[in-house]
Motif scaffolding. Structure first.
Motif, PDB file in Angstrom:
ATOM      1  N   SER A  28      29.058  28.653  19.323  1.00 22.58           N
ATOM      2  CA  SER A  28      29.607  28.424  20.662  1.00 22.58           C
ATOM      3  C   SER A  28      31.028  28.966  20.716  1.00 22.58           C
ATOM      4  O   SER A  28      31.695  29.089  19.687  1.00 22.58           O
ATOM      5  CB  SER A  28      29.599  26.931  20.996  1.00 22.58           C
ATOM      6  OG  SER A  28      30.453  26.229  20.098  1.00 22.58           O
ATOM      7  N   GLY A  29      31.477  29.313  21.891  1.00 26.51           N
ATOM      8  CA  GLY A  29      32.816  29.863  22.033  1.00 26.51           C
ATOM      9  C   GLY A  29      32.907  31.327  21.690  1.00 26.51           C
ATOM     10  O   GLY A  29      34.015  31.862  21.558  1.00 26.51           O
ATOM     11  N   ALA A  30      31.761  32.009  21.540  1.00 27.61           N
ATOM     12  CA  ALA A  30      31.767  33.431  21.213  1.00 27.61           C
ATOM     13  C   ALA A  30      32.320  34.251  22.379  1.00 27.61           C
ATOM     14  O   ALA A  30      32.425  33.767  23.518  1.00 27.61           O
ATOM     15  CB  ALA A  30      30.352  33.897  20.877  1.00 27.61           C
ATOM     16  N   THR A  31      32.679  35.487  22.098  1.00 32.47           N
ATOM     17  CA  THR A  31      33.168  36.400  23.132  1.00 32.47           C
ATOM     18  C   THR A  31      31.987  37.150  23.739  1.00 32.47           C
ATOM     19  O   THR A  31      31.180  37.743  23.014  1.00 32.47           O
ATOM     20  CB  THR A  31      34.177  37.392  22.543  1.00 32.47           C
ATOM     21  OG1 THR A  31      35.305  36.649  22.055  1.00 32.47           O
ATOM     22  CG2 THR A  31      34.636  38.396  23.587  1.00 32.47           C
ATOM     23  N   TRP A  32      31.916  37.127  25.062  1.00 29.43           N
ATOM     24  CA  TRP A  32      30.786  37.701  25.795  1.00 29.43           C
ATOM     25  C   TRP A  32      31.238  38.855  26.674  1.00 29.43           C
ATOM     26  O   TRP A  32      32.356  38.877  27.178  1.00 29.43           O
ATOM     27  CB  TRP A  32      30.142  36.637  26.680  1.00 29.43           C
ATOM     28  CG  TRP A  32      29.462  35.545  25.907  1.00 29.43           C
ATOM     29  CD1 TRP A  32      30.056  34.522  25.244  1.00 29.43           C
ATOM     30  CD2 TRP A  32      28.055  35.405  25.708  1.00 29.43           C
ATOM     31  NE1 TRP A  32      29.125  33.740  24.641  1.00 29.43           N
ATOM     32  CE2 TRP A  32      27.873  34.258  24.917  1.00 29.43           C
ATOM     33  CE3 TRP A  32      26.946  36.126  26.125  1.00 29.43           C
ATOM     34  CZ2 TRP A  32      26.614  33.813  24.530  1.00 29.43           C
ATOM     35  CZ3 TRP A  32      25.686  35.678  25.744  1.00 29.43           C
ATOM     36  CH2 TRP A  32      25.524  34.544  24.956  1.00 29.43           C
ATOM     37  N   ARG A  33      30.346  39.808  26.859  1.00 31.03           N
ATOM     38  CA  ARG A  33      30.465  40.769  27.948  1.00 31.03           C
ATOM     39  C   ARG A  33      29.898  40.100  29.194  1.00 31.03           C
ATOM     40  O   ARG A  33      28.834  39.478  29.131  1.00 31.03           O
ATOM     41  CB  ARG A  33      29.671  42.041  27.637  1.00 31.03           C
ATOM     42  CG  ARG A  33      30.241  42.859  26.495  1.00 31.03           C
ATOM     43  CD  ARG A  33      31.441  43.646  26.934  1.00 31.03           C
ATOM     44  NE  ARG A  33      31.864  44.606  25.909  1.00 31.03           N
ATOM     45  CZ  ARG A  33      32.877  45.435  26.060  1.00 31.03           C
ATOM     46  NH1 ARG A  33      33.550  45.447  27.198  1.00 31.03           N
ATOM     47  NH2 ARG A  33      33.221  46.264  25.100  1.00 31.03           N
ATOM     48  N   TYR A  34      30.614  40.229  30.323  1.00 29.51           N
ATOM     49  CA  TYR A  34      30.114  39.559  31.525  1.00 29.51           C
ATOM     50  C   TYR A  34      30.335  40.427  32.753  1.00 29.51           C
ATOM     51  O   TYR A  34      31.204  41.298  32.799  1.00 29.51           O
ATOM     52  CB  TYR A  34      30.776  38.194  31.701  1.00 29.51           C
ATOM     53  CG  TYR A  34      32.256  38.231  31.985  1.00 29.51           C
ATOM     54  CD1 TYR A  34      32.753  38.345  33.286  1.00 29.51           C
ATOM     55  CD2 TYR A  34      33.178  38.124  30.938  1.00 29.51           C
ATOM     56  CE1 TYR A  34      34.117  38.369  33.545  1.00 29.51           C
ATOM     57  CE2 TYR A  34      34.540  38.147  31.171  1.00 29.51           C
ATOM     58  CZ  TYR A  34      35.012  38.270  32.484  1.00 29.51           C
ATOM     59  OH  TYR A  34      36.355  38.300  32.735  1.00 29.51           O
ATOM     60  N   LEU A  35      29.519  40.163  33.761  1.00 30.51           N
ATOM     61  CA  LEU A  35      29.607  40.854  35.047  1.00 30.51           C
ATOM     62  C   LEU A  35      29.684  39.795  36.128  1.00 30.51           C
ATOM     63  O   LEU A  35      28.722  39.057  36.357  1.00 30.51           O
ATOM     64  CB  LEU A  35      28.376  41.755  35.253  1.00 30.51           C
ATOM     65  CG  LEU A  35      28.372  42.644  36.499  1.00 30.51           C
ATOM     66  CD1 LEU A  35      29.506  43.660  36.445  1.00 30.51           C
ATOM     67  CD2 LEU A  35      27.029  43.356  36.643  1.00 30.51           C
ATOM     68  N   ASP A  36      30.848  39.694  36.795  1.00 30.16           N
ATOM     69  CA  ASP A  36      31.056  38.691  37.837  1.00 30.16           C
ATOM     70  C   ASP A  36      31.463  39.326  39.161  1.00 30.16           C
ATOM     71  O   ASP A  36      32.023  38.651  40.033  1.00 30.16           O
ATOM     72  CB  ASP A  36      32.116  37.674  37.409  1.00 30.16           C
ATOM     73  CG  ASP A  36      33.490  38.308  37.205  1.00 30.16           C
ATOM     74  OD1 ASP A  36      33.577  39.557  37.227  1.00 30.16           O
ATOM     75  OD2 ASP A  36      34.474  37.560  37.022  1.00 30.16           O
ATOM     76  N   SER A  37      31.145  40.627  39.297  1.00 30.85           N
ATOM     77  CA  SER A  37      31.604  41.331  40.499  1.00 30.85           C
ATOM     78  C   SER A  37      30.491  42.077  41.219  1.00 30.85           C
ATOM     79  O   SER A  37      30.740  42.689  42.247  1.00 30.85           O
ATOM     80  CB  SER A  37      32.703  42.337  40.118  1.00 30.85           C
ATOM     81  OG  SER A  37      32.209  43.269  39.163  1.00 30.85           O
ATOM     82  N   ALA A  38      29.277  42.078  40.667  1.00 31.55           N
ATOM     83  CA  ALA A  38      28.202  42.852  41.273  1.00 31.55           C
ATOM     84  C   ALA A  38      26.873  42.374  40.733  1.00 31.55           C
ATOM     85  O   ALA A  38      26.810  41.520  39.830  1.00 31.55           O
ATOM     86  CB  ALA A  38      28.385  44.352  40.975  1.00 31.55           C
ATOM     87  N   VAL A  39      25.790  42.952  41.258  1.00 26.74           N
ATOM     88  CA  VAL A  39      24.446  42.696  40.748  1.00 26.74           C
ATOM     89  C   VAL A  39      24.208  43.617  39.551  1.00 26.74           C
ATOM     90  O   VAL A  39      24.486  44.815  39.607  1.00 26.74           O
ATOM     91  CB  VAL A  39      23.392  42.951  41.845  1.00 26.74           C
ATOM     92  CG1 VAL A  39      21.985  42.805  41.270  1.00 26.74           C
ATOM     93  CG2 VAL A  39      23.601  41.990  43.013  1.00 26.74           C
ATOM     94  N   ALA A  40      23.699  43.052  38.460  1.00 26.95           N
ATOM     95  CA  ALA A  40      23.459  43.850  37.260  1.00 26.95           C
ATOM     96  C   ALA A  40      22.368  44.884  37.507  1.00 26.95           C
ATOM     97  O   ALA A  40      21.386  44.610  38.208  1.00 26.95           O
ATOM     98  CB  ALA A  40      23.057  42.944  36.099  1.00 26.95           C
ATOM     99  N   PRO A  41      22.520  46.087  36.954  1.00 17.71           N
ATOM    100  CA  PRO A  41      21.500  47.130  37.149  1.00 17.71           C
ATOM    101  C   PRO A  41      20.217  46.811  36.398  1.00 17.71           C
ATOM    102  O   PRO A  41      20.182  45.941  35.522  1.00 17.71           O
ATOM    103  CB  PRO A  41      22.178  48.381  36.596  1.00 17.71           C
ATOM    104  CG  PRO A  41      23.163  47.868  35.608  1.00 17.71           C
ATOM    105  CD  PRO A  41      23.645  46.554  36.150  1.00 17.71           C
TER     106      PRO A  41
END
Length: 445
Positions: A109-122
């Motif tokens: 837990s607490g790992a570093t993630w890639r995230y998308l919070d600005s659009a719909v994922a392709p």
């Protein structure tokens, strides 16, 4: 000092310790060398001081080299620098152990993630090979509104109509995947979620039945203690791969007016250590095998490092059949050097054992006669002058010419591919210039 020359300063790097459950395991030797450039360029060389011989150096003449280790054990490697006059070296110890059986943390837990919070994922965003390098990055817990977030996400420009779906990806390594008998997903999710492992759905919580899209709302709003609780659910451990794995998550809000969002995830497992047979692949490392010449044979062994003794499997080459004897000249890393006494078809066998299990792999090798310099003679025929010579079985030849031994280069006249039996060859010689030189080259260039 000799002509002002100072000895190189060599550092083989800090001692290395690693845990691995499948082999070969790759570690990196990182040495450094500082020299004054006198009297000339400094040459470098890694060499094994002690440890099982099957370890393989990828770049032995570079300060930084990957080291492929065949199992559990301790090795000492030496980095030597020579500046033309002086030689200096330094040693590094490399120790490899297996993980202990029992509970293992696959992804904390607490790992570093890639995230998308600005659009719909392709399309395909949940698949392992998707390129997420353009996504944002941050440590869990990720979210907004509760004040306990490590990484705060954006909900969009309108607080009354917040973004519904958020996307997360994380790649992590697994060593000893086939030893895992149980796997557990631990998940903080506010509100609904779909979790993918290597493209496979391993959990779907608090979402309606049917297809899920970017506007799909969670069934209920998560509140109170449930906003920070790790909900646990088992999943199939065989979905985990040896090496790189990717977990992908889509998190859905219950409404566009939700006040908060929370996400964190961990993966754990339980391993039971069971010794499994090693595997071996073999090949001829040289382009040809010739009588009396050193011939390199390569073997690639995969193992689990068990049993704890010996820890490193052993490989033995033997001659199953052939017209003459084979002698083993030496072994270094995954390469064994042998010599053959007679030409013809030979069948070799590599036997690998881990102390309990034994496996074999066969390798056919065609051995050709030793190199005999081609001898030609010029004869007069009805067509004029001709060059005659004997083509040995299994060898290619090319006849070349040039008009001046100082200027210009050799030009091909005729090329002869290999033949299964020795045969005679004849090339008609042209007399277009005052002088012309010919030569026979084998193998053909």
């Amino acid at each position: 000092e000799s002509g002002g020359n100072r000895p190189p300063r060599v550092d083989a790097g800090a001692d290395l310790a690693a845990t691995a459950a499948s082999f070969p395991a790759t570690l990196r030797l990182s040495g450094t060398v500082v020299d004054d450039g006198r009297p000339g360029p400094t040459s470098l060389r890694w060499s094994r001081v002690s440890g099982p011989s099957m370890a393989e150096l990828v770049s032995p003449e570079s300060a930084v080299s990957d080291l492929r280790l065949p199992g559990v054990g301790t090795w000492v490697y030496r980095l030597t620098a020579h500046d033309g006059e002086r030689t200096v070296s330094d040693d590094v110890t490399v120790q490899v152990t297996r993980p202990l059986p029992g509970s293992v943390t696959l992804l904390p837990s607490g790992a570093t993630w890639r995230y998308l919070d600005s659009a719909v994922a392709p399309s395909g965003w949940e698949l392992p090979d998707f390129n997420d390098s353009g996504w944002s990055s941050g440590a869990a817990e990720l979210g907004y509104g509760d004040g306990d977030e490590t990484t705060t996400l954006s909900f969009g420009p309108n607080a009354s109509s917040k973004r519904i779906t958020y996307y997360f990806r994380h790649a992590f390594p697994v060593s000893g995947a086939r030893d895992l008998v149980e796997a557990l997903l631990r998940l903080v999710r506010d509100d609904g979620v779909v979790v993918y492992l290597n493209g496979n759905v391993i959990s779907r919580q608090n979402l309606p039945e049917g297809p899920v899209g970017p506007d799909t709302l969670a069934v209920t709003a998560v509140g109170g203690a449930d906003e920070s609780t790790f909900f646990e659910s088992p999943f199939d451990p065989t979905l985990l791969r040896e090496g790189r794995n990717v977990v992908a998550v889509e998190l859905h809000q219950n409404s566009g007016s939700s006040s908060d969002l929370s996400f964190n995830l961990a993966l754990t497992g339980r391993a039971e250590v069971t010794n499994r047979p090693p595997t071996v692949e073999v090949a001829l490392a040289d382009t040809e095998a010739r009588v009396g010449a050193p011939v390199r044979l390569s073997n690639r062994v995969a193992d689990d490092g068990l049993p704890s003794t010996p820890g490193v499997p052993t490989v033995t080459w033997t001659l199953v059949s052939g017209p003459g004897a084979m002698t083993v000249a030496g072994q270094e890393g995954t390469t064994t050097t042998v010599r053959f006494e007679s030409p013809g078809e030979h069948l070799l066998r590599a036997t690998v054992t881990d102390g309990v299990f034994t496996r074999v792999a066969d390798l056919p090798v065609v051995v050709i006669p030793s190199v005999t310099p081609p001898v030609g003679e010029v004869v007069r025929t009805a067509s004029g002058l001709a060059l005659r010579f004997t083509r040995e079985a299994g060898r290619s030849y090319v006849v070349q010419r040039r008009d001046d031994l100082v200027d210009g280069g050799w030009l091909p006249v005729e090329t002869f591919p290999p033949t299964p039996v020795s045969t005679a060859a004849e090339v008609v010689l042209s007399v277009e210039s005052a002088s012309r030189f010919y030569r026979i080259v084998t193998p053909a260039l």
